[in-house]
Design a protein around this motif. Structure first.
Motif, PDB file in Angstrom:
ATOM      1  N   UNK A  99      56.558  -3.951 -39.919  1.00 26.90           N
ATOM      2  CA  UNK A  99      56.473  -3.041 -41.056  1.00 26.90           C
ATOM      3  C   UNK A  99      56.981  -3.766 -42.300  1.00 26.90           C
ATOM      4  N   UNK A 100      56.157  -3.783 -43.340  1.00 26.72           N
ATOM      5  CA  UNK A 100      56.498  -4.497 -44.569  1.00 26.72           C
ATOM      6  C   UNK A 100      56.907  -3.521 -45.667  1.00 26.72           C
ATOM      7  N   UNK A 101      57.943  -3.915 -46.423  1.00 24.75           N
ATOM      8  CA  UNK A 101      58.386  -3.164 -47.593  1.00 24.75           C
ATOM      9  C   UNK A 101      58.359  -4.107 -48.793  1.00 24.75           C
ATOM     10  N   UNK A 102      58.001  -3.546 -49.953  1.00 21.34           N
ATOM     11  CA  UNK A 102      57.849  -4.360 -51.156  1.00 21.34           C
ATOM     12  C   UNK A 102      58.665  -3.763 -52.296  1.00 21.34           C
ATOM     13  N   UNK A 103      59.277  -4.638 -53.084  1.00 17.70           N
ATOM     14  CA  UNK A 103      60.068  -4.170 -54.209  1.00 17.70           C
ATOM     15  C   UNK A 103      59.912  -5.038 -55.434  1.00 17.70           C
ATOM     16  N   UNK A 104      59.255  -4.530 -56.477  1.00 16.01           N
ATOM     17  CA  UNK A 104      59.246  -5.268 -57.742  1.00 16.01           C
ATOM     18  C   UNK A 104      60.674  -5.417 -58.255  1.00 16.01           C
ATOM     19  N   UNK A 105      61.033  -6.556 -58.821  1.00 18.09           N
ATOM     20  CA  UNK A 105      62.416  -6.762 -59.271  1.00 18.09           C
ATOM     21  C   UNK A 105      62.787  -5.802 -60.388  1.00 18.09           C
ATOM     22  N   UNK A 106      64.025  -5.368 -60.362  1.00 15.34           N
ATOM     23  CA  UNK A 106      64.535  -4.512 -61.427  1.00 15.34           C
ATOM     24  C   UNK A 106      65.078  -5.390 -62.535  1.00 15.34           C
ATOM     25  N   UNK A 107      64.843  -4.966 -63.767  1.00 13.89           N
ATOM     26  CA  UNK A 107      65.270  -5.743 -64.923  1.00 13.89           C
ATOM     27  C   UNK A 107      66.440  -5.046 -65.603  1.00 13.89           C
ATOM     28  N   UNK A 108      67.600  -5.729 -65.580  1.00 11.34           N
ATOM     29  CA  UNK A 108      68.786  -5.191 -66.258  1.00 11.34           C
ATOM     30  C   UNK A 108      69.061  -3.746 -65.850  1.00 11.34           C
ATOM     31  N   UNK A 109      69.022  -3.503 -64.538  1.00 12.58           N
ATOM     32  CA  UNK A 109      69.376  -2.205 -63.971  1.00 12.58           C
ATOM     33  C   UNK A 109      68.405  -1.082 -64.355  1.00 12.58           C
ATOM     34  N   UNK A 110      67.208  -1.441 -64.748  1.00 13.50           N
ATOM     35  CA  UNK A 110      66.181  -0.436 -65.029  1.00 13.50           C
ATOM     36  C   UNK A 110      64.984  -0.714 -64.140  1.00 13.50           C
ATOM     37  N   UNK A 111      64.101   0.282 -64.040  1.00  5.64           N
ATOM     38  CA  UNK A 111      62.876   0.073 -63.281  1.00  5.64           C
ATOM     39  C   UNK A 111      62.013  -0.986 -63.974  1.00  5.64           C
ATOM     40  N   UNK A 112      61.115  -1.646 -63.235  1.00  9.08           N
ATOM     41  CA  UNK A 112      60.292  -2.709 -63.807  1.00  9.08           C
ATOM     42  C   UNK A 112      59.447  -2.231 -64.983  1.00  9.08           C
ATOM     43  N   UNK A 113      59.069  -3.199 -65.814  1.00  4.53           N
ATOM     44  CA  UNK A 113      58.209  -2.897 -66.945  1.00  4.53           C
ATOM     45  C   UNK A 113      56.751  -3.013 -66.561  1.00  4.53           C
ATOM     46  N   UNK A 130      51.556   2.035 -48.866  1.00  3.46           N
ATOM     47  CA  UNK A 130      51.937   3.438 -49.097  1.00  3.46           C
ATOM     48  C   UNK A 130      53.201   3.522 -49.938  1.00  3.46           C
ATOM     49  N   UNK A 131      53.374   4.686 -50.579  1.00  3.06           N
ATOM     50  CA  UNK A 131      54.537   4.886 -51.450  1.00  3.06           C
ATOM     51  C   UNK A 131      55.846   4.669 -50.707  1.00  3.06           C
ATOM     52  N   UNK A 132      55.887   5.059 -49.431  1.00  2.00           N
ATOM     53  CA  UNK A 132      57.126   4.907 -48.663  1.00  2.00           C
ATOM     54  C   UNK A 132      57.434   3.443 -48.337  1.00  2.00           C
ATOM     55  N   UNK A 133      56.493   2.544 -48.637  1.00  2.00           N
ATOM     56  CA  UNK A 133      56.747   1.118 -48.417  1.00  2.00           C
ATOM     57  C   UNK A 133      57.299   0.425 -49.661  1.00  2.00           C
ATOM     58  N   UNK A 134      57.474   1.173 -50.737  1.00  2.00           N
ATOM     59  CA  UNK A 134      58.014   0.614 -51.970  1.00  2.00           C
ATOM     60  C   UNK A 134      59.525   0.841 -51.999  1.00  2.00           C
ATOM     61  N   UNK A 135      60.289  -0.222 -52.004  1.00  4.68           N
ATOM     62  CA  UNK A 135      61.750  -0.170 -52.057  1.00  4.68           C
ATOM     63  C   UNK A 135      62.226  -1.175 -53.098  1.00  4.68           C
ATOM     64  N   UNK A 136      63.159  -0.774 -53.927  1.00  5.16           N
ATOM     65  CA  UNK A 136      63.714  -1.718 -54.892  1.00  5.16           C
ATOM     66  C   UNK A 136      64.820  -2.534 -54.241  1.00  5.16           C
ATOM     67  N   UNK A 137      65.036  -3.761 -54.692  1.00  5.07           N
ATOM     68  CA  UNK A 137      66.035  -4.623 -54.052  1.00  5.07           C
ATOM     69  C   UNK A 137      67.427  -4.010 -53.976  1.00  5.07           C
ATOM     70  N   UNK A 138      67.740  -3.130 -54.912  1.00  6.49           N
ATOM     71  CA  UNK A 138      69.078  -2.542 -54.952  1.00  6.49           C
ATOM     72  C   UNK A 138      69.242  -1.344 -54.016  1.00  6.49           C
ATOM     73  N   UNK A 139      68.193  -0.993 -53.270  1.00  3.32           N
ATOM     74  CA  UNK A 139      68.291   0.158 -52.384  1.00  3.32           C
ATOM     75  C   UNK A 139      69.284  -0.129 -51.259  1.00  3.32           C
ATOM     76  N   UNK A 140      69.740   0.913 -50.612  1.00  2.61           N
ATOM     77  CA  UNK A 140      70.691   0.770 -49.516  1.00  2.61           C
ATOM     78  C   UNK A 140      70.013   0.597 -48.161  1.00  2.61           C
ATOM     79  N   UNK A 141      68.735   0.314 -48.189  1.00  2.00           N
ATOM     80  CA  UNK A 141      67.982   0.198 -46.937  1.00  2.00           C
ATOM     81  C   UNK A 141      68.505  -0.946 -46.072  1.00  2.00           C
TER      82      UNK A 141
END
Length: 290
Positions: A99-113, A130-141
């Motif tokens: 199972x793969x999860x993807x996360x665009x990097x967050x910029x200065x503690x905000x969502x990506x541009x 799918x939407x549930x496969x999107x996780x940001x690097x800062x998540x607690x997953x």
């Protein structure tokens, strides 16, 4: 009067735009940018930069990203049988017990541009993520043994930004064999940095750039090829003088990290590119908006 060589360069640039190779870069925007250069060496330099600009449309970003994702899926496949018998998209879609999860990097503690939004849209629309496969690097997953997390972006050049995000989110990112970075374009300097600082985190890319793609190396080629007829007025020296006159608040002539790149996307431009392409001041209008 424009010289015959400059006229040839100008026609070549116009052709690149009119054929759709640089869609939707408008000729009017280029004319506005060109008017800021004086005739002679400055104008020739501007035309050479436009001629050798590495411009990537959204479709081209998608194509490079496809290659990067293919390499990633085959790399993480659990066994050689899956690699040889399964289509890489099947692996990506979880048919190989992964199972793969993807996360665009967050910029200065905000969502990506804009770049993050583009990547998310491509993942969902083109690659069936799918939407549930999107996780940001800062998540607690936390990752189970059959899960992989990929930080994904349009490009990495110096590697500085992604490295800082990895260090700030080491709980998720520093999982040997379970994480990686996926980008459409990677510069050799970023790849060298990752190999040095994060040897356990592979970088998957569709297109590679080198120091030879920077202004310093390319301008030397212009001189050797006879594209630069101004003798001692060297291209980089002329360029630096224009940057000084532009009056930027922070002077970064060759862009962030001094890579001197001439790369831009349909959706924007990295600050690793030449400052004259993206920065603005009271007396300077950039070719691309950031």
């Amino acid at each position: 009067m424009i010289s015959s060589e400059d006229l040839k360069l100008k026609r070549a640039v116009q052709l690149l735009c009119s054929t759709g190779i640089r869609r939707p870069l408008a000729s009017e925007r280029m004319r506005t940018w060109l008017k800021q250069f004086s005739s002679g060496p400055e104008h020739t330099l501007a035309l050479l930069i436009l001629r050798h600009l590495i411009y990537r449309t959204s479709n081209q970003i998608e194509s490079s990203l496809t290659q990067a994702l293919r390499r990633m899926a085959l790399h993480f496949a659990l066994n050689d049988k899956d690699r040889s018998t399964m289509y890489w998209r099947d692996i990506l879609e979880g048919r190989a017990q992964l199972n793969f999860y993807f996360g665009p990097p967050e910029h200065e503690y905000t969502r990506p541009g804009k770049s993050g939004e583009l990547i998310i849209r491509l993942l969902k629309q083109i690659f069936s993520i799918k939407s549930e496969q999107i996780e940001y690097p800062s998540s607690n997953k936390t990752l189970s043994t059959n899960e992989r997390f990929l930080m994904i972006d349009d490009g990495t050049f110096s590697g500085d930004q992604l490295s800082k995000i990895i260090e700030a989110n080491s709980t998720l990112m520093k999982r040997p064999g379970q994480t990686g970075v996926v980008v459409s374009i990677a510069h050799e300097r970023a790849l060298q940095r990752f190999e040095r600082d994060f040897p356990e985190i592979p970088v998957f890319y569709g297109e590679k750039m080198t120091e030879q793609d920077g202004l310093v190396a390319i301008s030397e080629q212009w001189i050797v090829a006879g594209n630069w007829p101004y003798g001692n007025d060297l291209p980089c020296e002329v360029y630096n003088e224009i940057v000084k006159k532009a009056g930027f608040k922070t002077v970064q002539p060759l862009g962030y990290a001094g890579l001197g790149l001439m790369v831009a996307y349909e959706h924007g431009i990295p600050d690793d590119s030449l400052q004259l392409l993206w920065d603005k001041s009271d007396s300077w209008t950039p070719l691309f908006d950031r």
